[in-house]
Scaffold this active site. Structure first.
Site, short mmCIF file in Angstrom:
data_model
loop_
_atom_site.label_atom_id
_atom_site.label_comp_id
_atom_site.label_asym_id
_atom_site.label_seq_id
_atom_site.Cartn_x
_atom_site.Cartn_y
_atom_site.Cartn_z
N ASN A 1 8.11 -5.69 -0.99
CA ASN A 1 8.00 -4.53 -0.10
C ASN A 1 6.52 -4.45 0.26
OD1 ASN A 1 7.85 -2.17 1.30
ND2 ASN A 1 9.03 -0.95 -0.16
N ARG B 1 13.22 4.04 12.62
CA ARG B 1 12.04 4.90 12.60
C ARG B 1 11.16 4.64 13.84
NH1 ARG B 1 9.41 4.75 6.79
NH2 ARG B 1 8.30 6.51 7.72
N TYR C 1 11.11 8.99 1.32
CA TYR C 1 11.12 7.90 0.34
C TYR C 1 11.82 8.24 -0.97
CZ TYR C 1 7.82 5.88 3.62
OH TYR C 1 7.23 5.37 4.75
N HIS D 1 12.91 -2.72 1.82
CA HIS D 1 12.31 -1.46 2.26
C HIS D 1 13.19 -0.32 1.78
CE1 HIS D 1 9.38 -3.43 4.74
NE2 HIS D 1 10.34 -4.22 5.20
N LEU D 2 12.54 0.74 1.35
CA LEU D 2 13.27 1.94 0.92
C LEU D 2 13.95 2.59 2.10
CD1 LEU D 2 10.24 3.02 -1.16
CD2 LEU D 2 12.49 2.70 -2.18
N ARG E 1 4.85 12.11 -3.12
CA ARG E 1 4.67 12.62 -1.77
C ARG E 1 5.85 12.17 -0.90
NH1 ARG E 1 -0.62 13.39 -0.12
NH2 ARG E 1 0.39 14.24 1.73
N GLU F 1 12.90 -9.55 1.37
CA GLU F 1 12.12 -8.40 1.86
C GLU F 1 12.92 -7.13 1.56
OE1 GLU F 1 11.88 -8.37 6.13
OE2 GLU F 1 10.30 -6.85 6.16
N PRO G 1 0.79 -1.23 0.00
CA PRO G 1 0.00 0.00 0.00
C PRO G 1 0.82 1.28 0.00
CG PRO G 1 -0.17 -1.14 2.11
CD PRO G 1 0.50 -2.08 1.16
N ASN G 2 0.31 2.23 -0.76
CA ASN G 2 0.82 3.60 -0.87
C ASN G 2 2.13 3.73 -1.65
OD1 ASN G 2 -1.30 4.93 0.63
ND2 ASN G 2 -0.47 3.91 2.45
N ALA H 1 3.18 -0.88 4.74
CA ALA H 1 2.71 -0.93 6.13
C ALA H 1 2.21 -2.31 6.53
CB ALA H 1 1.63 0.12 6.34
O1 CA2 Z 1 10.54 1.89 3.74
C1 CA2 Z 1 9.70 1.20 3.15
O2 CA2 Z 1 9.85 0.77 2.01
C2 CA2 Z 1 8.36 0.92 3.84
O3 CA2 Z 1 7.94 -0.39 3.47
C3 CA2 Z 1 7.39 1.96 3.30
C4 CA2 Z 1 6.02 1.88 3.96
C5 CA2 Z 1 6.15 1.92 5.47
O4 CA2 Z 1 4.89 1.74 6.07
C6 CA2 Z 1 7.10 0.85 5.98
O5 CA2 Z 1 7.22 0.98 7.38
C7 CA2 Z 1 8.47 0.99 5.35
C8 CA2 Z 1 5.17 3.05 3.53
C9 CA2 Z 1 5.04 3.22 2.05
C10 CA2 Z 1 4.34 4.51 1.80
O6 CA2 Z 1 4.92 5.09 0.66
C11 CA2 Z 1 4.65 6.40 0.45
C12 CA2 Z 1 5.33 6.96 -0.60
C13 CA2 Z 1 5.14 8.28 -0.86
C14 CA2 Z 1 4.24 9.03 -0.11
C15 CA2 Z 1 3.55 8.44 0.93
C16 CA2 Z 1 3.75 7.11 1.19
#
Ligand code: CA2
Length: 153
Positions: free
Chosen positions: A80, A113, A29, A106-107, A24, A104, A16-17, A83
């Protein structure tokens, strides 16, 4: 782990997202879009003679469906889960049923965090985790999954 066919693609699945990448929150990110990351993953996989199926969903059940599909259709999975990493027992269970390399990615580095990001239902069943290297983490994940596929032969 069973022998793995290199003729099957690597599934790169995004939760998601992640469709908002580059649009954003660039401070957390980065400015690279998910479409850019797909191109990077495809190019890196090609160097290893691997194809990539690259997908994103905001829906937990759809991610579970794709992980089940990967049981027979993929040589390995890069995930990835966004959340859902920190919440989804369903994704954890689908990964447990997958007898393939699981990387796995993650960016950001969730360990650096908020506390609620420190637990991962994915890490418990992943072969390994790459975190904190931004979009380049996907390139590293492709190298990792390729080495695991090669090593399974
Ligand atoms: O660091 C990562 O790749 C995460 O998987 C990103 C997730 C976060 O919940 C994990 O804890 C770590 C969130 C992805 C949301 O991506 C966005 C990108 C741009 C704007 C808003 C959200």
């Amino acid at each position: 782990m069973a022998k793995i066919s290199k003729t099957l693609p690597v599934y790169v699945l995004n939760g998601p997202n992640l469709n908002l990448l580059g649009v954003r929150e660039p401070d957390i990110y980065g400015r690279t879009t998910l479409a850019d990351i797909e191109k990077m993953a495809v190019a890196q996989a090609k160097k290893h003679g691997l194809a990539v199926i690259f997908r994103q969903s905001n829906h937990e059940g759809e991610l579970v469906d794709w992980l089940q599909e990967a049981r027979t259709a993929a040589s390995g999975v890069i995930l990835n889960a966004g959340a859902y990493t920190h919440t989804s027992v369903a994704i954890h269970d689908a990964l447990r049923a997958l007898d393939k390399p699981i990387v796995e990615v993650h960016l950001s580095n969730p360990q650096a965090r908020e506390d609620f990001r420190k637990d991962s239902f994915v890490s418990l069943v992943a072969t390994g985790t790459i975190a904190g290297f931004g979009a380049h983490g996907y390139v590293l994940a492709v190298d990792a999954v390729a080495a695991l596929i090669e090593g399974s032969k």
